[in-house]
Design a protein around this motif. Sequence first.
Motif, short mmCIF file in Angstrom:
data_model
loop_
_atom_site.label_atom_id
_atom_site.label_comp_id
_atom_site.label_asym_id
_atom_site.label_seq_id
_atom_site.Cartn_x
_atom_site.Cartn_y
_atom_site.Cartn_z
N PRO A 169 -46.40 12.23 -5.90
CA PRO A 169 -45.37 11.39 -5.70
C PRO A 169 -44.77 10.64 -6.71
CG PRO A 169 -47.52 10.94 -4.33
CD PRO A 169 -47.88 12.08 -5.59
N GLY A 185 -50.98 6.27 0.83
CA GLY A 185 -50.34 6.80 1.87
C GLY A 185 -49.29 7.61 1.19
N GLU A 186 -48.65 7.65 0.16
CA GLU A 186 -47.64 8.58 -0.43
C GLU A 186 -48.34 9.85 -0.85
OE1 GLU A 186 -48.70 5.63 -3.99
OE2 GLU A 186 -49.00 5.91 -1.91
N ARG A 237 -51.24 10.96 0.70
CA ARG A 237 -51.46 11.77 1.91
C ARG A 237 -50.14 12.64 2.35
NH1 ARG A 237 -54.85 7.24 2.55
NH2 ARG A 237 -53.30 6.29 3.69
N LYS A 238 -49.05 11.84 2.32
CA LYS A 238 -47.75 12.31 2.83
C LYS A 238 -47.47 13.44 1.99
CE LYS A 238 -42.96 11.00 3.73
NZ LYS A 238 -41.80 9.92 3.36
N LEU A 249 -49.91 16.29 3.05
CA LEU A 249 -49.67 16.80 4.45
C LEU A 249 -48.30 17.87 4.43
CD1 LEU A 249 -50.26 16.93 7.43
CD2 LEU A 249 -48.68 14.79 7.65
N ALA A 250 -47.22 17.31 3.50
CA ALA A 250 -46.17 18.40 3.70
C ALA A 250 -46.43 19.61 3.01
CB ALA A 250 -45.10 17.56 2.67
#
Length: 264
Positions: free
Chosen positions: A48, A84-85, A87-88, A91-92
């Motif tokens: 990120p 959260g960034e 995990r995002k 996930l992507a």
Amino acid sequence: MKTILVRVGFLIVPLSLANVTHSRGQSGTRPAMVTSGADSVAAFLHYPPKAKAAKVQTAIPFYCEVGANGKAAHMQLYGPKDKGEFRKALLAALTKGRFQPAMSEGKTVPVMLGGTALFAFHGDEPIIALSLATANKQKIAALGNYIQPQMLTSSAEFRRKIMKARFDPDIHLRAGEHPGAMAMVEVDAQGNLVSAKVAGESLANGGWGPLLLKGFKGARFIPALSDGKPVAGEFDLTVNYEFMADPDYGPEIGSHINRDDYDR
């Protein structure tokens, strides 16, 4: 240009291109693996930007099914609540990319697996290490050539076992907020289940841990690989029952619509 180094269970992404090593265990049997290539999970996994600029480091455990087509499904991602960034980003990558599918008796098969994405820095250089292990923290931290056992089943079949087991006479569930459980399983070098125990449970003594263990009844595994050789290993699985969908019932009227198909 990115540097990609695949060490069976790990994909290390600092910054140019290196070696790809494939390992195979028993004849005709291999675990699902991370590989290089434009369509791999690795190709879509990125640090990120804001976290990279601030040199933030973390580890994100994940669990998913990898189908016979190499696609991940039914992902569960964990890790610190304030990350959260990360995990995002993971996930992507899991959603867009592919794994090399697992094989059993010469055929590609679905498996349930666990992994950990490590976002770290080596000096000023950002590194992402993707390990196909969750249970053995020492092996994850050592970035060893190791893949933990993978369960030979689909997510739907595993959930069917659990949904059916809710009505077993020895299961007594206690309702409450955020029911969940974690199981720890020992698997021998031939892929046989040696033992299974509850390693954690929200709603203490709520019955959710014993219910999770029901999903492992009769389970078979692809054994762990260490430096390309089958070894005994541990497999863990964390389940949040709030997000566990019955694969055979629709979400609105309880009909026999296949819920997994509906959700797609």
